[in-house]
Design an enzyme around this catalytic site. Structure first.
Site, PDB file in Angstrom:
ATOM      1  N   ASP A  10       0.476  10.782   3.620  1.00 15.53           N
ATOM      2  CA  ASP A  10      -0.329   9.732   4.213  1.00 15.53           C
ATOM      3  C   ASP A  10      -1.692   9.772   3.499  1.00 15.53           C
ATOM      4  OD1 ASP A  10      -1.252   7.829   6.199  1.00 15.53           O
ATOM      5  OD2 ASP A  10      -2.351   9.515   7.087  1.00 15.53           O
ATOM      6  N   ASP A  12      -5.091   7.977   4.771  1.00 20.60           N
ATOM      7  CA  ASP A  12      -6.272   8.013   5.636  1.00 20.60           C
ATOM      8  C   ASP A  12      -6.212   9.231   6.562  1.00 20.60           C
ATOM      9  OD1 ASP A  12      -7.231   5.454   4.714  1.00 20.60           O
ATOM     10  OD2 ASP A  12      -5.695   4.506   5.939  1.00 20.60           O
TER      11      ASP A  12
HETATM   12  C1  BG6 Z   1      -3.577   3.450   8.290  1.00 18.18           C
HETATM   13  C2  BG6 Z   1      -4.772   3.884   9.116  1.00 18.18           C
HETATM   14  O1  BG6 Z   1      -3.447   4.295   7.197  1.00 18.18           O
HETATM   15  O2  BG6 Z   1      -3.743   2.116   7.825  1.00 18.18           O
HETATM   16  C3  BG6 Z   1      -5.022   2.900  10.237  1.00 18.18           C
HETATM   17  O3  BG6 Z   1      -4.518   5.164   9.658  1.00 18.18           O
HETATM   18  C4  BG6 Z   1      -5.151   1.495   9.654  1.00 18.18           C
HETATM   19  O4  BG6 Z   1      -6.199   3.267  10.919  1.00 18.18           O
HETATM   20  C5  BG6 Z   1      -3.907   1.150   8.863  1.00 18.18           C
HETATM   21  O5  BG6 Z   1      -5.316   0.538  10.706  1.00 18.18           O
HETATM   22  C6  BG6 Z   1      -3.966  -0.235   8.230  1.00 18.18           C
HETATM   23  O6  BG6 Z   1      -5.001  -0.256   7.291  1.00 18.18           O
HETATM   24  P1  BG6 Z   1      -5.548  -1.580   6.589  1.00 18.18           P
HETATM   25  O7  BG6 Z   1      -6.433  -1.042   5.504  1.00 18.18           O
HETATM   26  O8  BG6 Z   1      -4.365  -2.324   6.051  1.00 18.18           O
HETATM   27  O9  BG6 Z   1      -6.271  -2.356   7.624  1.00 18.18           O
HETATM   28 MG    MG Z   2      -3.602   8.928   8.556  1.00 17.25          MG
END
Ligand code: BG6
Ligand code: MG
Length: 215
Positions: A10, A12
């Site tokens: 993963d 984030d």
């Molecule tokens: C995930 C995060 O990796 O991506 C979430 O943990 C986030 O918090 C999700 O909402 C979607 O991300 P994005 O950048 O497409 O809005």
């Molecule tokens: Mg994450």
């Protein structure tokens, strides 16, 4: 060298602390909407795609589709303000060493992030080239906790799930990996990722050679 094994990460909260930027961006939006939103509320959003996250922020309030689209775009604009400042020094502790050790062992690396910004984050961190497969918010329809994204990445690595280990900081991410038949390493507190096969504070606490699935 070892035989075909994949590590799928993963992004984030595992590779870099963008989980904090997602939180601050949702909190800014919630404040503007007059909806209380704190770190406790944010736990449910970890690993969850953008649209579902907005629904959780709205706490049951229903809005027309065009307003939903506008709010998602606004949150994303807030989030992207943070991305400009990301540099290679924003890798979480131990991540660079862990990825390098895994590659030296011959492990192939994949990314499995629900984020549509994942490729831009990897670019800012200057680690795009380390990954043999990149799954992001565009790769599959059903995001975490469905197993589809990790299964998709494993397919791109040409490996079955039982030859791969998934590294995740989100409850939804561990759920997704387990549903797909992957071994799991949970990054973070046991309340969130205690159902993983192994739980650590961060990649700094692990050696890549100690995570190989027992075959
Ligand atoms: C995930 C995060 O990796 O991506 C979430 O943990 C986030 O918090 C999700 O909402 C979607 O991300 P994005 O950048 O497409 O809005
Ligand atoms: Mg994450």
């Amino acid at each position: 060298m070892i035989d075909a094994i994949g590590y799928i990460f993963d992004l984030d909260g595992v590779i870099t602390d963008t989980a904090e930027y997602h939180f601050r961006s949702w909190q800014r939006l919630a404040q503007e909407l007059g909806i209380p939103f704190d770190r406790h509320d944010n736990e449910a959003l970890r690993g969850v795609p953008r649209r579902r996250s907005l629904e959780l922020v709205l706490k049951g309030r229903e809005l027309p589709e065009d307003e939903m689209q506008r709010l998602m775009a606004r949150k994303n604009a807030y989030y992207r303000e943070f991305l400009h400042d990301i540099t290679p020094s924003d890798l979480l502790p131990g991540v660079g060493e862990f990825l390098a050790e895994a590659r030296a062992l011959g492990v192939v690396l994949g990314l499995g992030s629900a984020s549509k910004n994942a490729r831009d984050v990897l670019q800012q961190l200057q680690i795009t080239g380390l990954f043999s497969a990149i799954g992001d918010g565009y790769s599959v329809v059903n995001q975490k906790p469905a197993p589809d994204l990790f299964v998709w990445v494993a397919g791109r690595l040409d490996l079955p799930p039982d030859r791969c280990v998934v590294f995740e900081d989100a409850q939804a991410g561990i759920d997704a990996a387990k549903a797909g038949g992957f071994r799991t390493v949970g990054i973070g507190p046991a309340e969130r990722v205690g159902h993983a096969d192994r739980v650590v504070d961060g990649l700094h606490a692990l050696k890549a050679r100690d995570c190989l699935p027992s075959l």
